[in-house]
Motif scaffolding. Structure first.
Motif, PDB file in Angstrom:
ATOM      1  N   VAL A  32      72.319  30.483  76.893  1.00 55.34           N
ATOM      2  CA  VAL A  32      71.801  29.561  76.903  1.00 55.34           C
ATOM      3  C   VAL A  32      71.021  28.286  76.060  1.00 55.34           C
ATOM      4  O   VAL A  32      72.401  28.034  75.258  1.00 55.34           O
ATOM      5  CB  VAL A  32      70.268  30.133  76.170  1.00 55.34           C
ATOM      6  N   VAL A  33      70.329  27.272  76.303  1.00 56.08           N
ATOM      7  CA  VAL A  33      70.546  25.605  76.098  1.00 56.08           C
ATOM      8  C   VAL A  33      70.052  25.628  74.490  1.00 56.08           C
ATOM      9  O   VAL A  33      68.778  25.831  75.266  1.00 56.08           O
ATOM     10  CB  VAL A  33      70.543  24.690  76.736  1.00 56.08           C
ATOM     11  N   ARG A  61      68.095  43.718  69.936  1.00 56.40           N
ATOM     12  CA  ARG A  61      67.986  42.698  70.085  1.00 56.40           C
ATOM     13  C   ARG A  61      69.950  42.033  70.533  1.00 56.40           C
ATOM     14  O   ARG A  61      70.350  42.386  69.710  1.00 56.40           O
ATOM     15  CB  ARG A  61      67.679  41.565  68.885  1.00 56.40           C
ATOM     16  N   THR A  62      69.329  41.010  71.790  1.00 51.78           N
ATOM     17  CA  THR A  62      71.118  41.072  71.909  1.00 51.78           C
ATOM     18  C   THR A  62      70.972  39.177  71.722  1.00 51.78           C
ATOM     19  O   THR A  62      70.867  38.450  72.816  1.00 51.78           O
ATOM     20  CB  THR A  62      71.857  41.064  73.348  1.00 51.78           C
ATOM     21  N   ASP A  63      71.285  38.603  70.708  1.00 60.85           N
ATOM     22  CA  ASP A  63      70.903  36.623  70.891  1.00 60.85           C
ATOM     23  C   ASP A  63      71.554  36.442  71.652  1.00 60.85           C
ATOM     24  O   ASP A  63      73.156  36.414  71.608  1.00 60.85           O
ATOM     25  CB  ASP A  63      70.873  36.108  68.813  1.00 60.85           C
ATOM     26  N   PRO A  64      71.392  35.547  72.286  1.00 66.56           N
ATOM     27  CA  PRO A  64      71.971  34.841  73.344  1.00 66.56           C
ATOM     28  C   PRO A  64      72.970  33.696  72.648  1.00 66.56           C
ATOM     29  O   PRO A  64      73.161  33.196  71.696  1.00 66.56           O
ATOM     30  CB  PRO A  64      71.240  34.391  74.423  1.00 66.56           C
ATOM     31  N   GLU A  65      74.434  33.162  73.495  1.00 63.23           N
ATOM     32  CA  GLU A  65      75.000  32.227  73.015  1.00 63.23           C
ATOM     33  C   GLU A  65      74.967  30.842  72.948  1.00 63.23           C
ATOM     34  O   GLU A  65      74.331  30.716  74.584  1.00 63.23           O
ATOM     35  CB  GLU A  65      76.624  32.913  73.166  1.00 63.23           C
ATOM     36  N   GLY A  84      60.758  25.242  70.000  1.00 62.69           N
ATOM     37  CA  GLY A  84      61.363  23.961  70.248  1.00 62.69           C
ATOM     38  C   GLY A  84      61.387  23.437  71.037  1.00 62.69           C
ATOM     39  O   GLY A  84      61.840  22.390  71.183  1.00 62.69           O
ATOM     40  N   VAL A  85      60.812  24.152  72.836  1.00 69.23           N
ATOM     41  CA  VAL A  85      61.389  23.293  73.605  1.00 69.23           C
ATOM     42  C   VAL A  85      60.406  22.504  73.804  1.00 69.23           C
ATOM     43  O   VAL A  85      59.270  22.342  73.252  1.00 69.23           O
ATOM     44  CB  VAL A  85      61.450  24.543  74.681  1.00 69.23           C
ATOM     45  N   PRO A  86      60.925  20.883  74.493  1.00 75.31           N
ATOM     46  CA  PRO A  86      59.671  20.205  74.668  1.00 75.31           C
ATOM     47  C   PRO A  86      58.302  20.585  75.329  1.00 75.31           C
ATOM     48  O   PRO A  86      58.446  21.595  76.526  1.00 75.31           O
ATOM     49  CB  PRO A  86      60.896  19.558  75.946  1.00 75.31           C
TER      50      PRO A  86
END
Length: 161
Positions: A32-33, A61-65, A84-86
């Motif tokens: 993800v960005v 839970r498998t957090d993205p890179e 915290g996305v716009p």
């Protein structure tokens, strides 16, 4: 002469870039960005990150890179959270689809790949939750109840910058 030298210098860099793009990982870890909010918003997001569950809708839970305190994931890419996305452009559109789940308002978007993207409203930080097309068939938006409770604890009511 200078243009030939530039081409020769760029060739190895171009080759490295092509090799990197051509490589693929064998695991199912999503990428993800990572958002880049201001310091206050990042602090709220870190607080939320600490409260997020290890399991959601039966998914581990498998957090993205790349790993970040601003992102989380469950079931590879079944559910992805970005904090915290716009502010989404559609957030100001009075005709945009919205819903309220357990007292938290959400903007609903369909990116076009079969998934749904929900963005929290009326909080001091925008939190985006994407539910992949396969998972939405199984559980729908049930994860918004659990995530919404954690968002309400970590991120105060208000309008994000």
């Amino acid at each position: 002469m200078n243009s030939i030298r530039r081409r020769l210098v760029c060739l190895p860099v171009l080759g490295l870039l092509m090799a990197t793009v051509g490589c693929s990982s064998t695991d199912d870890t999503a990428t993800v960005v990572v958002p880049s909010p201001d310091a206050y918003t990042a602090k709220l997001c870190r607080k939320l990150h600490q409260q997020l569950p290890d399991e959601l809708d039966g998914l581990e839970r498998t957090d993205p890179e790349p790993r970040s305190e601003l992102t989380a994931g469950w079931g590879s890419s079944a559910i992805i959270l970005r904090c915290g996305v716009p502010k989404p452009a559609k957030m100001g559109d009075l005709t945009a689809p919205t819903t309220e789940v357990d007292g938290l308002g959400w903007l609903i978007e369909e990116p076009g790949d079969g998934s749904y993207r929900f963005t929290s409203a009326l909080r001091e930080a925008y939190v985006e939750v994407t539910i992949g097309s396969d998972h939405k068939k199984q559980s729908g938006a049930a994860s918004l109840v659990v995530l919404g409770r954690e968002i309400k604890k970590a991120i105060p009511k208000g309008i994000a910058n």
